[in-house]
Write a protein that holds these residues in place. Structure first.
Motif, PDB file in Angstrom:
ATOM      1  N   VAL A  45      30.373  34.257  74.851  1.00 65.43           N
ATOM      2  CA  VAL A  45      31.126  35.034  73.884  1.00 65.43           C
ATOM      3  C   VAL A  45      30.407  35.000  72.544  1.00 65.43           C
ATOM      4  CG1 VAL A  45      33.324  35.194  72.690  1.00 65.43           C
ATOM      5  CG2 VAL A  45      33.269  34.571  75.087  1.00 65.43           C
ATOM      6  N   SER A  46      29.713  33.909  72.314  1.00 72.01           N
ATOM      7  CA  SER A  46      29.044  33.798  71.021  1.00 72.01           C
ATOM      8  C   SER A  46      27.570  33.483  71.220  1.00 72.01           C
ATOM      9  CB  SER A  46      29.699  32.688  70.203  1.00 72.01           C
ATOM     10  OG  SER A  46      29.473  31.452  70.832  1.00 72.01           O
ATOM     11  N   LEU A  47      26.842  33.721  70.145  1.00 75.32           N
ATOM     12  CA  LEU A  47      25.413  33.458  70.189  1.00 75.32           C
ATOM     13  C   LEU A  47      25.056  32.750  68.878  1.00 75.32           C
ATOM     14  CD1 LEU A  47      22.766  35.503  71.629  1.00 75.32           C
ATOM     15  CD2 LEU A  47      22.510  35.327  69.175  1.00 75.32           C
ATOM     16  N   ILE A 248      21.382  29.008  59.620  1.00 72.82           N
ATOM     17  CA  ILE A 248      21.944  28.989  60.958  1.00 72.82           C
ATOM     18  C   ILE A 248      22.956  30.121  61.024  1.00 72.82           C
ATOM     19  CG2 ILE A 248      23.685  27.238  60.366  1.00 72.82           C
ATOM     20  CD1 ILE A 248      23.123  26.076  63.185  1.00 72.82           C
ATOM     21  N   GLN A 249      22.832  30.943  62.040  1.00 75.45           N
ATOM     22  CA  GLN A 249      23.692  32.121  62.160  1.00 75.45           C
ATOM     23  C   GLN A 249      24.454  32.061  63.472  1.00 75.45           C
ATOM     24  OE1 GLN A 249      20.620  35.113  62.033  1.00 75.45           O
ATOM     25  NE2 GLN A 249      21.055  35.559  59.884  1.00 75.45           N
ATOM     26  N   TYR A 250      25.690  32.451  63.384  1.00 76.26           N
ATOM     27  CA  TYR A 250      26.503  32.538  64.597  1.00 76.26           C
ATOM     28  C   TYR A 250      27.011  33.968  64.737  1.00 76.26           C
ATOM     29  CZ  TYR A 250      26.926  27.448  64.136  1.00 76.26           C
ATOM     30  OH  TYR A 250      26.685  26.105  64.023  1.00 76.26           O
ATOM     31  N   TYR A 251      26.945  34.486  65.929  1.00 78.13           N
ATOM     32  CA  TYR A 251      27.521  35.805  66.193  1.00 78.13           C
ATOM     33  C   TYR A 251      28.697  35.631  67.159  1.00 78.13           C
ATOM     34  CZ  TYR A 251      23.245  37.830  64.290  1.00 78.13           C
ATOM     35  OH  TYR A 251      22.204  38.175  63.487  1.00 78.13           O
ATOM     36  N   LEU A 252      29.752  36.319  66.864  1.00 73.94           N
ATOM     37  CA  LEU A 252      30.916  36.201  67.741  1.00 73.94           C
ATOM     38  C   LEU A 252      31.455  37.584  68.077  1.00 73.94           C
ATOM     39  CD1 LEU A 252      33.098  34.532  69.177  1.00 73.94           C
ATOM     40  CD2 LEU A 252      34.338  34.452  67.011  1.00 73.94           C
ATOM     41  N   ALA A 253      31.600  37.855  69.374  1.00 75.85           N
ATOM     42  CA  ALA A 253      32.119  39.166  69.784  1.00 75.85           C
ATOM     43  C   ALA A 253      33.590  39.261  69.406  1.00 75.85           C
ATOM     44  CB  ALA A 253      31.956  39.329  71.285  1.00 75.85           C
ATOM     45  N   PRO A 254      33.987  40.406  68.837  1.00 73.01           N
ATOM     46  CA  PRO A 254      35.406  40.553  68.487  1.00 73.01           C
ATOM     47  C   PRO A 254      36.240  40.650  69.757  1.00 73.01           C
ATOM     48  CG  PRO A 254      34.249  42.608  68.133  1.00 73.01           C
ATOM     49  CD  PRO A 254      33.206  41.605  68.519  1.00 73.01           C
ATOM     50  N   LYS A 255      37.488  40.287  69.640  1.00 75.25           N
ATOM     51  CA  LYS A 255      38.388  40.426  70.788  1.00 75.25           C
ATOM     52  C   LYS A 255      38.849  41.866  70.871  1.00 75.25           C
ATOM     53  CE  LYS A 255      40.468  36.197  72.165  1.00 75.25           C
ATOM     54  NZ  LYS A 255      41.728  35.630  72.598  1.00 75.25           N
TER      55      LYS A 255
ATOM     56  N   LYS B1013      18.621  29.377  83.278  1.00 72.82           N
ATOM     57  CA  LYS B1013      19.750  29.842  82.490  1.00 72.82           C
ATOM     58  C   LYS B1013      19.820  31.349  82.631  1.00 72.82           C
ATOM     59  CE  LYS B1013      21.212  27.321  79.065  1.00 72.82           C
ATOM     60  NZ  LYS B1013      21.446  27.009  77.647  1.00 72.82           N
ATOM     61  N   ALA B1014      20.823  31.794  83.321  1.00 77.80           N
ATOM     62  CA  ALA B1014      20.930  33.230  83.556  1.00 77.80           C
ATOM     63  C   ALA B1014      21.387  33.916  82.289  1.00 77.80           C
ATOM     64  CB  ALA B1014      21.924  33.487  84.667  1.00 77.80           C
ATOM     65  N   LEU B1015      20.944  35.112  82.149  1.00 79.94           N
ATOM     66  CA  LEU B1015      21.373  35.917  81.027  1.00 79.94           C
ATOM     67  C   LEU B1015      22.231  37.028  81.602  1.00 79.94           C
ATOM     68  CD1 LEU B1015      20.802  36.124  78.008  1.00 79.94           C
ATOM     69  CD2 LEU B1015      19.121  37.847  78.580  1.00 79.94           C
ATOM     70  N   PRO B1016      23.486  37.036  81.267  1.00 82.68           N
ATOM     71  CA  PRO B1016      24.326  38.056  81.890  1.00 82.68           C
ATOM     72  C   PRO B1016      23.881  39.441  81.465  1.00 82.68           C
ATOM     73  CG  PRO B1016      25.548  36.835  80.229  1.00 82.68           C
ATOM     74  CD  PRO B1016      24.225  36.182  80.350  1.00 82.68           C
ATOM     75  N   SER B1017      23.921  40.358  82.369  1.00 85.44           N
ATOM     76  CA  SER B1017      23.572  41.716  81.991  1.00 85.44           C
ATOM     77  C   SER B1017      24.711  42.280  81.158  1.00 85.44           C
ATOM     78  CB  SER B1017      23.304  42.562  83.231  1.00 85.44           C
ATOM     79  OG  SER B1017      24.253  42.291  84.197  1.00 85.44           O
ATOM     80  N   SER B1018      24.463  43.435  80.611  1.00 81.78           N
ATOM     81  CA  SER B1018      25.311  43.983  79.553  1.00 81.78           C
ATOM     82  C   SER B1018      26.804  43.927  79.849  1.00 81.78           C
ATOM     83  CB  SER B1018      24.913  45.419  79.320  1.00 81.78           C
ATOM     84  OG  SER B1018      24.986  46.086  80.561  1.00 81.78           O
ATOM     85  N   ASN B1019      27.554  44.272  78.874  1.00 85.27           N
ATOM     86  CA  ASN B1019      29.011  44.337  78.833  1.00 85.27           C
ATOM     87  C   ASN B1019      29.782  43.096  79.229  1.00 85.27           C
ATOM     88  OD1 ASN B1019      29.718  44.514  81.678  1.00 85.27           O
ATOM     89  ND2 ASN B1019      28.991  46.629  81.632  1.00 85.27           N
ATOM     90  N   VAL B1020      29.164  41.940  79.087  1.00 82.39           N
ATOM     91  CA  VAL B1020      29.938  40.710  79.215  1.00 82.39           C
ATOM     92  C   VAL B1020      29.810  39.976  77.889  1.00 82.39           C
ATOM     93  CG1 VAL B1020      30.281  38.606  80.516  1.00 82.39           C
ATOM     94  CG2 VAL B1020      29.311  40.618  81.636  1.00 82.39           C
ATOM     95  N   GLY B1021      30.908  39.753  77.207  1.00 81.65           N
ATOM     96  CA  GLY B1021      30.934  38.970  75.974  1.00 81.65           C
ATOM     97  C   GLY B1021      29.964  39.476  74.924  1.00 81.65           C
ATOM     98  N   ILE B1022      29.217  38.540  74.377  1.00 83.32           N
ATOM     99  CA  ILE B1022      28.330  38.866  73.272  1.00 83.32           C
ATOM    100  C   ILE B1022      27.151  39.694  73.750  1.00 83.32           C
ATOM    101  CG2 ILE B1022      26.934  36.766  73.457  1.00 83.32           C
ATOM    102  CD1 ILE B1022      28.119  38.040  70.111  1.00 83.32           C
TER     103      ILE B1022
END
Lengths: 262, 1124
Positions: A45-47, A248-255, B1013-1022
Motif C-alpha cells: 500500500v505504501s512505498l 526520507i519519503q513515504y508514498y501512501l495510496a489513498p483509500k 521479492k515479487a513486484l505486483p503488477s499494476s492496480n494493486v495498492g501503491i
C-alpha cells in the motif's frame, strides 16, 4: 569497493528505526552519487524512498554501482551496539556477501567492527513519477506524530482536508469521531520557529489508513518538520528532510470508497 | 511432469515404427501406436474364441492390453481399442430365457429386497397346501430381486411373512386365557392410533419362553409375549402404545418394555430365514407359481410367487455358494447446459448429454457405451452416439436404455445428489416425469428421490439424496470415497488420480455450454468427456473391488447391500446379534434412545499409551502386537450382555469360579456358567476369517481370490466393530460395563507386557543388553532389545511373543511378533517412522510412516513432499546429511519463488456464504472477494476453493491473506514465504529434533538469505501509481539508459543475450510439453486445451510458464531498443 563514513551513527540508527517496521528486507543501492533505498511495505500500500547524498557523508567512495540486500531488523540490532556519537563507517567489497560496519568512539579509544551477512534480493525497482502537488502542508514533525497517535484511538481511516484556511484531520469510528484542525500561523513562532505552513492551490480531501501514517511518523526524530503533499487521485507524499544529507519519503495510496467496505 | 506416454513401442517392436519413427509427426505416430495396439487386441480375440483352456491367458493378455491403453492416457484411443476387442458380440440385453427355466429350480443371487402390502396369496403354488398368515385384508409381501448364474433377472413375491415383536407379560398372573383379552385391548388402541376402521392390526398374541439379552440370568427363561401384527408399519405404533403405558384388562397399567420392535421388516425376514446379504437362494421347482403377463409387476424375465418357508437359503461360506452372479453394472454421467455464473438449475437448464457404460461383473469389457446427445454430433469410435433434437426424446431414450440394459447395480460419481436429482427435476419441468421415472425394475413405478440427513460417529454428518429404484442397488462412488478414504479432495479428478493414476480434464460448466452451442466436432468432444466421466467411476468400482467387498460385507454381517451405503455401523452388529439370539432364544430389548445432546454421555477411560522415549534409533526395534486385541479380550473374559451380573446379584455365586471381577469392578459370569453371545459371535467371525484367509491363499482364480480377500477384510472389520457397538452411548444397545472393562483389560495387558519384557530380557538373564520398551499404544509395544541385528531381533521378538503369551495371558489373547523397524524414528505419541521388516531380515518391506503431516487439508503439498522426501533420505538412504541438504535446498527454493505454486495450494470446499460462518475463514472470504471481481467464474457453494497465502500488512488476520492461485500468477502477487516457511518448518523441526542437536538451523542460515521479492503488477495498492524503473538485465542495478545493460555488464552483452534466449527457449519447450500433456489428457491433439482444473498441478504449471515466457520476452525485447 564501497567505503563511506558518517560523522554520527545516530543518523543511520534513526533511519533504520524509521523503516524497519514497514519493511523487513531491502536493498541499499550504492552509486557514486550516494546511497538510496526503496521498498514497498508487505501489503503494497505504501512505498518508502530513502536518499542519502554522498555530500552528506564525511567520506564517500563507491567504485561500482551495487545493490546490497539487508535485513533491516538485523541491521537495527547491530546498530544498537553503536553509541549515538560514534562515527560509523560502512564497507563492502565488490560482489560482496557481507557488509562491514565500524563504530569508532569520539575519543578514538574504542573501535567496534561488525560484519553482517547480506541477502540476495531479487526484486524490481519502482518509482513514483514526479507530480505537481496541488497542496502542500508543512507541520512540525512531533505535532504530526501526536495527531496520528491521537486519532488512532478512534478509528483506522483518516480523512485529510487541506484548504487555504487550514488542514483538518478527521476520524470516525465505533467509539466516536474526532477533528483536528491546524491553522497556518505565525502564532507558533513565539515558541521558536516551528509553525504550520500551508500552500494550497486547490483544496483537496483524501482518505488514508492511519496504520501507515503511524509507521511514517517513526521518522520524526530525523527532521524538525514534515511535509505532506497531496493531489486528487495520486498518492500522498510524506517527506522528512534531513538537511544536507538527504531525505526520507513515504508514498501512501489513498483509500478509495469501495475499498473501505472491506 | 507426468510420464510421457510411449506404451506401444515397448510392446510391439514393429519394424516400420522403428524405421520411419524419426520423421513422423506426433499424430502419425499415435495413429500407428493405436493400430499396433489394435492388432494386439485382435490376436487376443482369436484366443478368446479358441476355447476354454486359453481363456485364462486371454484374460491376462486382455488385461495387459487394457493396461497399456490406459497408460496412454488417451481416452479416445482406449474407446477405440475396446471397440475392437469384440464388445459388439455380446448384446446389451440379458440372455434370453430358453423356456426350461420354469420346469427347474430357480437359483438366484439376490441383490435387493423390499416389501409392499397387497392381497394375500389365494392358493398355495402346491395345490392343497396351506398358506401361512392372514387370509384376508392387506398382508405384507416381500419382493426379492435377483440374478441367476446365467445372468437372467428374477423377481419373487414372498408370501406368508408376519411382522412381530416381543413385550413383557403384564403380570405374573397372566396366563393363556388372558391372551385374547390382551390382543383385543391392544388392537383397539393401535387401530385408533393408526386410524384403522376395519380389520385388525394385532393379529395374534402368543406366550414364548425367552431370555432378555440384558444381564446374566443363569439360563433361566422367562415368559414374554410375542405380538404378531398385520402390517410392519403398525409395529412402531404398537410399540409406542405399549411403551407409553398400556393396561391389559385385569392388570394395572404399566409401561411395557418392547423387544426387537425396531428391526426393519426386511431384516426380520432375513434373520428368521437365515438369509444374509446377497447370498444364493433356491426356489425349488413345483413350489412356485410363475406370474403371467397380466399379473406381472416387474420387467424381470422371471416373476414368480412363493411361500417363504419354501425358499432355501444357501450359506455363502460353502465354496459352491460363494460365487457372484453376472451382475449388470451401469455407470453414467450427465452434462447440462449452464448459464454464466449460475449453477445449473433443472427448471431452466436442459440436459444436453447422458453417457452410460454398461458392464457385466466378471467380464473384461463393457457391453455397451452409449452417449445420448442433444443436437447433432460426430461419431465416436467404440461408442454409440445417438443424437436428438428434442430433449424429452433424449431423456426418454435413456429410460429405455436403462430398461433394456436392466442394471442390478447403478454407479457414477455423485449421481445420487446431483445427476439423478437433476434428471428427475428436469423430467418434472418437461412434464414427462411419469414416463421418465420408470427406472426401477417395477412397472408403473416412478423412481423417487428421498433427501435425508445421515449422521454417524464414524462417517460424520452428511446430507444425502437417495434414489429409490426397485431392484437396483445404487453405489455412488462419492459415497464410497467419503466412507472409506480420507482424502484432501473428493473431486472425481482427484480421486481418479489417487487410485487410478488418471487425470481427467476439468471443463468449467460455463465452457460446457459454449461447446454445446458449437459444432458437431465440439459436441463430440463434450461427448468423449462425458463418457470418460461415466467410465472413471466404473474403473474405481472395479479397481477398488467395491462391489465384491460390499457383497462380502453384506454376506458376513447379513444385511442387504444397500444398508451398507445408507446406514451406519451399528446395524451390521445388530444383524449379527439378532441372528445369534434367535438360535439361543434370546431377545433384544429396544432401549429408549439417549438424548443426542451429548450431556448425558457417559465417558470411560480409553486405551493406554506408554509414554514414548523419543529419539532416532539406528538399531532394530521389535514390535509385538496383540492380535485382534479387543475381540480377544471379550472372548477371554467372556464379556457380554448376557454374562453381565448386575451388582448385588452375585449372591450364591463364587468369585473366580462362577464370575470374575473386571478391573473396573464389573462382574461377568465365566464361560463355565454361561457363554456370552458376543464372544460366540467373535469366535465365529475370527474362525471364518482364518478359513477365508486360507481359501484366499489356496484360490487360483483371481476372482475367487478377490472374493475371499473381501470376505476376510469384512470379517476383520466386523469383529472389531463389536467393541465399538457396546461403547456407542447413543447407540441401539450401549453397555458401558462391557466397553470400559475391555479397555481396562487392554491397559493392564500393555503394562504387564512392558514390565515382563524389561524383567526378562536383561543382561542378567544372559541377553546382550537390557531390553527397553520405548513406546506402546493400545495394542502394541515396541521393544529395543539392544545389540542385535535385524534377523536376531526378529528371532528374539518371535520368541518373546510366544513366551509372554504363554506366561501372561488367557486364551485367545495372544501377543504376536509383527515387525521390526530399523532404523526407527520415534517423534511423539502416534507419530513415528521407520523401515519395516516383516517378511525377511535382508530387505525391508516398506517405509512405514504414522501420524506425520498426514493428509490434513490445511497443509500444503510442499509440506507433505518435503517431509516425505526427508524421511526417505533418513530411513531408506540412511543419510541424515542428504536429508538436511535437501530440506535446506527446498527452503532456499521456496524463498526464491522457485517452488511450483501447485505445491503451495490449500483447498477447501465452500459450504456456505460468509455470513453462515461464525469465524471468518480464508476460503470463504476469498470466494467473496472473487465474486466481487467476476461473479461468473467465482466459486459457488459446493465448489472447492483452492488458495494460497499472500503477503499482507503486518498482523493481518490469516483470512485476509488468502488469494486465488491463478490471480496470484497473473498479477505477480508476492506469496507469504514466511508463512510457508513456518508451515514446512514445524513438521521438519519435528522430525529432525531427535536427530540434530540444533534443528532450528534448518530454518535459518545462509540458505535463507537469497530471497525473491515479487513486484505486483499494476492496480494493486501503491503499484497503481508507480512505474517500474529499468534495471540492468545482467546484474539488476538500476539504470536509466536504453539497451538493457549497465556499464559494467555491457561488455558481456552477447553472452547475457544468449543466456536470456536460452532461458526463453527452455520455457517455450516446457510450455509445449505441458500443453501436449493436457491435450493428451483431454484426448485430442488437434484442439485447444479448455481444461481449467484447479486440482491439477499441470494447469498451474502451464499458467506459470506462460507468465515466465512473457517476462523473459520483455527482457529480450529490451536488447533491441539500442541503436547500434
Amino acid at each position: 569497493m564501497i567505503e563511506c563514513r558518517l560523522a554520527e551513527a545516530s543518523v543511520l540508527k534513526k533511519i533504520v528505526e524509521a523503516l524497519k517496521d514497514l519493511v523487513t528486507d531491502a536493498a541499499f543501492e550504492f552509486s557514486e552519487n550516494g546511497l538510496q533505498l526503496q521498498a514497498m511495505d508487505s501489503s503494497h500500500v505504501s512505498l518508502c524512498y530513502l536518499q542519502l547524498l554522498s555530500t552528506g557523508f564525511e567520506h564517500f567512495r563507491c567504485d561500482k554501482e551495487s545493490s546490497l540486500g539487508v535485513s533491516l531488523p538485523n541491521l537495527a540490532k547491530v546498530l544498537k551496539c553503536a553509541n549515538n556519537d560514534d562515527t560509523l563507517t560502512l564497507k563492502a567489497k565488490d560482489e560482496p556477501d557481507v557488509i562491514s560496519l565500524v563504530f569508532e568512539s569520539k575519543k578514538q579509544d574504542c573501535i567496534k567492527d561488525f560484519d553482517m551477512k547480506l541477502m540476495d534480493l531479487e526484486q524490481e525497482q519502482l518509482a513514483i513519477p514526479d507530480t505537481e502537488y496541488k497542496s502542500k502542508v508543512t507541520i512540525p514533525a512531533d505535532e504530526f506524530r501526536r495527531i496520528i497517535a491521537d486519532l488512532q484511538v478512534l478509528g483506522d481511516t483518516c480523512k485529510i482536508t487541506a484548504e487555504k484556511a487550514g488542514v483538518r484531520f478527521a476520524v470516525e469510528g465505533d467509539v466516536g469521531k474526532a477533528n483536528i484542525t491546524l491553522k497556518p500561523g505565525e502564532a507558533a513562532d513565539e515558541e521558536g520557529g516551528k509553525s504550520v505552513n500551508i500552500d494550497v492551490e486547490e483544496a483537496v480531501e483524501l482518505r488514508f489508513a492511519l496504520r501507515y501514517l503511524n509507521y511514517f511518523a517513526k521518522a520524526t526524530p530525523l527532521a524538525e518538520s514534515v511535509e505532506l503533499s497531496m493531489s486528487k487521485d495520486v498518492p500522498l507524499l510524506v517527506e522528512y528532510k534531513m538537511g544536507e544529507i538527504g531525505a526520507i519519503q513515504y508514498y501512501l495510496a489513498p483509500k478509495i470508497d469501495e475499498e473501505d467496505e472491506e | 511432469m507426468k510420464r510421457v506416454s510411449a506404451p506401444a513401442e515397448a510392446l510391439t517392436e514393429a519394424p516400420e515404427t522403428a524405421s520411419s519413427g524419426a520423421e513422423d509427426s506426433p499424430d502419425a505416430k499415435r495413429a500407428k501406436k493405436a493400430s499396433a495396439k489394435m492388432e494386439k487386441v485382435e490376436t487376443v480375440n482369436v484366443f478368446a474364441q479358441s476355447g476354454v483352456a486359453s481363456a485364462q491367458n486371454a484374460a491376462t493378455a486382455l488385461n495387459a492390453a487394457k493396461k497399456e491403453a490406459n497408460s496412454g492416457d488417451d481416452f479416445a484411443t482406449l474407446l477405440a481399442d475396446a471397440a475392437d476387442a469384440g464388445t459388439s458380440n455380446l448384446s446389451l440385453e440379458r440372455p434370453a430365457l430358453d423356456g426350461s427355466e420354469m420346469e427347474n429350480d430357480i437359483v438366484l443371487q439376490w441383490v435387493d429386497m423390499d416389501m409392499y402390502s397387497g392381497d394375500p396369496l389365494r392358493e398355495h403354488p402346491v395345490p392343497g397346501e396351506h398358506v401361512p398368515g392372514l387370509r384376508s385384508g392387506e398382508v405384507p409381501i416381500i419382493r426379492v430381486y435377483g440374478v441367476t448364474d446365467k445372468g437372467q433377472s428374477v423377481m419373487c413375491h414372498v408370501y406368508g411373512v408376519t411382522p412381530y415383536f416381543y413385550t413383557d407379560i403384564p403380570g405374573d398372573a397372566f396366563g393363556e386365557s388372558e391372551l385374547s383379552r390382551f390382543r383385543e385391548a391392544l388392537d383397539a388402541r393401535v387401530c385408533s392410533a393408526a386410524r384403522i376402521n376395519q380389520g385388525s392390526a394385532v393379529v395374534a398374541v402368543v406366550i414364548r419362553e425367552k431370555m432378555s439379552i440384558m444381564g446374566y440370568c443363569g439360563g433361566a427363561k422367562k415368559r414374554y409375549l410375542q405380538i404378531m401384527m398385520s402390517l410392519p408399519n403398525l409395529v412402531p405404533k404398537a410399540k409406542s402404545v405399549l411403551q407409553n403405558g398400556f393396561a391389559c384388562p385385569g392388570f394395572p397399567e404399566k409401561q411395557f418394555m418392547t423387544y426387537e420392535s425396531n428391526v426393519p421388516f426386511v431384516l426380520r425376514y432375513m434373520v428368521d430365514n437365515d438369509i444374509v446379504g446377497s447370498n444364493w437362494l433356491t426356489i425349488p421347482k413345483g413350489r412356485y407359481r410363475a406370474r403371467g403377463p397380466s399379473s406381472r409387476m416387474s420387467r424381470c424375465q422371471l416373476e414368480v410367487e412363493a411361500v417363504y418357508e419354501d425358499i432355501v437359503s444357501h450359506d455363502p461360506a460353502l465354496p459352491e455358494w460363494s460365487a457372484i452372479a453376472p451382475l449388470r453394472i451401469m455407470s453414467f454421467d450427465i452434462e447440462c447446459m449452464g448459464r454464466r455464473g449460475v449453477f445449473p438449475d433443472p427448471t431452466q437448464d436442459p440436459v444436453i448429454q447422458i453417457a452410460s457404460y454398461i458392464k457385466v461383473q466378471g467380464e473384461d469389457h463393457a457391453r455397451a457405451k452409449v452417449v445420448l446427445v442433444l443436437d447433432s454430433c460426430l461419431p465416436i469410435v467404440g461408442a454409440q452416439v445417438k443424437s436428438f433434437s428434442d430433449e424429452r426424446e433424449l431423456l426418454l431414450e435413456w429410460t429405455r436404455l436403462v430398461q433394456r440394459a436392466d442394471p442390478d447395480v447403478v454407479t457414477g460419481y455423485n449421481v445420487e445428489s446431483f445427476d439423478f436429482d437433476y434428471l428427475m427435476g428436469r423430467a418434472k419441468a418437461l412434464k414427462i416425469e411419469a414416463q421418465f421415472g420408470q427406472l426401477g425394475k417395477l412397472r408403473n413405478k416412478v423412481a423417487k428421490i428421498n433427501k435425508k440427513t445421515f449422521s454417524s460417529a464414524a462417517y460424520g454428518t452428511r446430507e444425502n439424496s437417495e434414489i429409490e429404484m426397485e431392484g437396483r442397488v445404487v453405489m455412488d462412488m462419492i459415497q464410497y470415497m467419503y466412507r472409506n478414504h480420507k482424502l484432501s479432495s473428493y473431486s472425481l479428478n482427484a480421486v481418479s488420480s489417487e487410485f487410478l493414476g488418471q487425470q481427467k480434464e476439468d471443463v468449467h460448466h460455463s465452457i460446457i455450454s459454449d461447446l454445446q452451442r458449437g459444432s458437431d466436432e465440439d459436441r463430440r468432444r463434450l461427448a468423449v468427456y462425458c463418457l470418460k466421466d461415466a467410465y472413471l467411476p466404473l474403473q474405481l468400482l472395479e479397481k477398488l473391488m467395491v462391489l465384491i467387498n460390499y457383497l462380502e460385507m453384506a454376506r458376513v454381517t447379513g444385511v442387504p447391500v444397500p444398508f451398507l451405503f445408507s446406514r451406519g455401523q451399528q446395524i451390521k452388529v445388530l444383524s449379527m446379534l439378532y441372528r445369534k439370539c434367535l438360535q439361543l432364544d434370546i431377545i433384544v430389548p429396544v432401549l429408549p434412545r439417549a438424548g443426542g445432546d451429548g450431556n448425558g454421555e457417559v465417558s470411560y477411560e480409553g486405551a493406554t499409551v506408554i509414554e514414548p522415549i523419543r529419539g532416532f534409533y539406528d538399531e532394530p526395534i521389535a514390535t509385538l502386537d496383540f492380535a485382534s486385541l479387543y475381540p480377544s479380550v471379550m472372548m477371554a473374559h467372556n464379556l457380554c450382555y448376557t454374562t453381565l451380573i448386575p451388582t448385588g446379584e452375585e449372591k450364591g455365586l463364587i468369585e473366580n469360579k462362577d464370575y470374575k471381577k473386571t478391573p473396573t469392578g464389573h462382574l461377568f459370569a465365566t464361560t463355565e456358567r454361561q457363554k456370552g453371545i458376543l464372544p460366540t459371535i467373535l469366535e465365529e467371525l475370527l474362525a471364518a476369517r482364518k478359513r477365508a484367509k486360507k481359501d484366499m491363499k489356496a484360490a487360483k482364480d483371481p476372482l475367487r481370490k478377490a472374493v475371499m480377500n473381501g470376505r476376510q477384510l469384512a470379517l476383520k472389520v466386523s469383529a472389531n466393530s463389536v467393541y465399538g457397538f457396546t461403547g456407542a452411548t447413543i447407540g441401539a444397545l450401549p453397555c458401558i460395563p462391557i466397553s470400559s472393562s475391555v479397555t481396562a483389560y487392554g491397559r493392564e495387558m500393555i503394562d504387564a507386557t512392558k514390565a515382563a519384557v524389561e524383567r526378562k530380557y536383561t543382561i542378567k538373564n544372559g541377553y546382550k543388553a537390557d531390553a527397553q520398551v520405548i513406546y506402546g499404544d493400545t495394542d502394541s509395544v515396541m521393544i529395543k532389545f539392544g545389540g542385535l541385528d535385524v534377523a536376531e531381533s526378529m528371532e528374539l521378538g518371535l520368541k518373546a511373543a510366544n513366551e509372554l503369551t504363554e506366561e501372561l495371558f488367557i486364551k485367545p489373547i495372544a501377543l504376536e511378533f509383527e515387525k521390526v523397524y530399523s532404523p526407527f524414528l520415534l517423534l511423539a505419541k502416534k507419530a513415528y517412522a521407520g523401515m519395516y521388516y516383516c517378511s525377511s531380515a535382508e530387505k525391508p518391506d516398506k517405509m512405514d510412516v504414522k501420524g506425520l503431516v498426514t493428509v490434513r487439508r490445511d497443509n500444503c503439498g510442499l509440506a507433505r513432499t518435503v517431509v516425505g522426501t526427508c524421511l526417505h533420505k533418513i530411513l531408506v538412504d540412511r543419510s541424515v546429511d542428504d536429508a538436511v541438504a535437501y530440506a535446506k535446498e527446498t527452503i532456499s527454493a521456496l524463498l526464491q519463488n522457485k517452488v511450483d505454486i501447485s505445491l503451495l495450494i490449500v483447498t477447501k470446499s465452500l459450504s456456505g456464504k460468509s455470513e453462515d460462518y461464525a469465524v471468518k475463514q480464508a476460503h470463504v472470504e476469498l470466494a467473496a472477494r472473487m465474486r466481487a471481481r467476476d461473479a461468473g467464474s467465482a466459486p459457488v457453494v459446493g465448489d472447492r476453493v483452492p488458495y494460497v497465502i499472500i503477503k499482507a500488512a503486518k498482523g493481518a488476520p490469516a483470512y485476509m491473506k488468502s488469494e486465488d492461485p491463478l490471480y496470484v500468477l497473473q498479477h505477480n502477487i508476492p506469496l507469504d514465504f514466511d508463512y510457508y516457511l513456518d508451515q514446512i518448518g514445524k513438521p521438519l523441526k519435528r522430525i529432525f529434533t531427535p536427530i540434530l542437536t540444533n534443528p532450528d538451523s534448518l530454518l535459518h542460515g545462509d540458505h535463507t538469505l537469497k530471497r525473491y521479492k515479487a513486484l505486483p503488477s499494476s492496480n494493486v495498492g501503491i503499484a497503481r501509481f508507480a512505474v517500474k524503473k529499468l534495471q540492468c538485465i545482467g546484474c539488476r542495478a538500476p539504470i536509466d539508459c536504453k539497451g538493457g545493460l549497465c556499464r559494467s555488464c555491457e561488455k558481456n552483452r552477447e553472452s547475457i543475450y544468449l543466456d536470456r534466449l536460452a532461458e526463453a527457449n527452455d520455457l517455450e519447450d516446457r510450455f509445449a510439453r505441458l500443453w501436449t500433456e493436457c491435450q493428451r489428457c483431454q484426448g485430442s491433439l488437434h484442439q485447444d486445451v479448455l481444461c481449467t482444473s484447479r486440482d491439477c498441478p499441470i494447469f498451474y504449471m502451464r499458467k506459470k510458464v506462460q507468465k515466465d515466457i512473457e517476462q523473459v520476452q520483455t527482457k529480450i525485447d529490451r536488447f533491441a531498443e539500442i541503436d547500434f
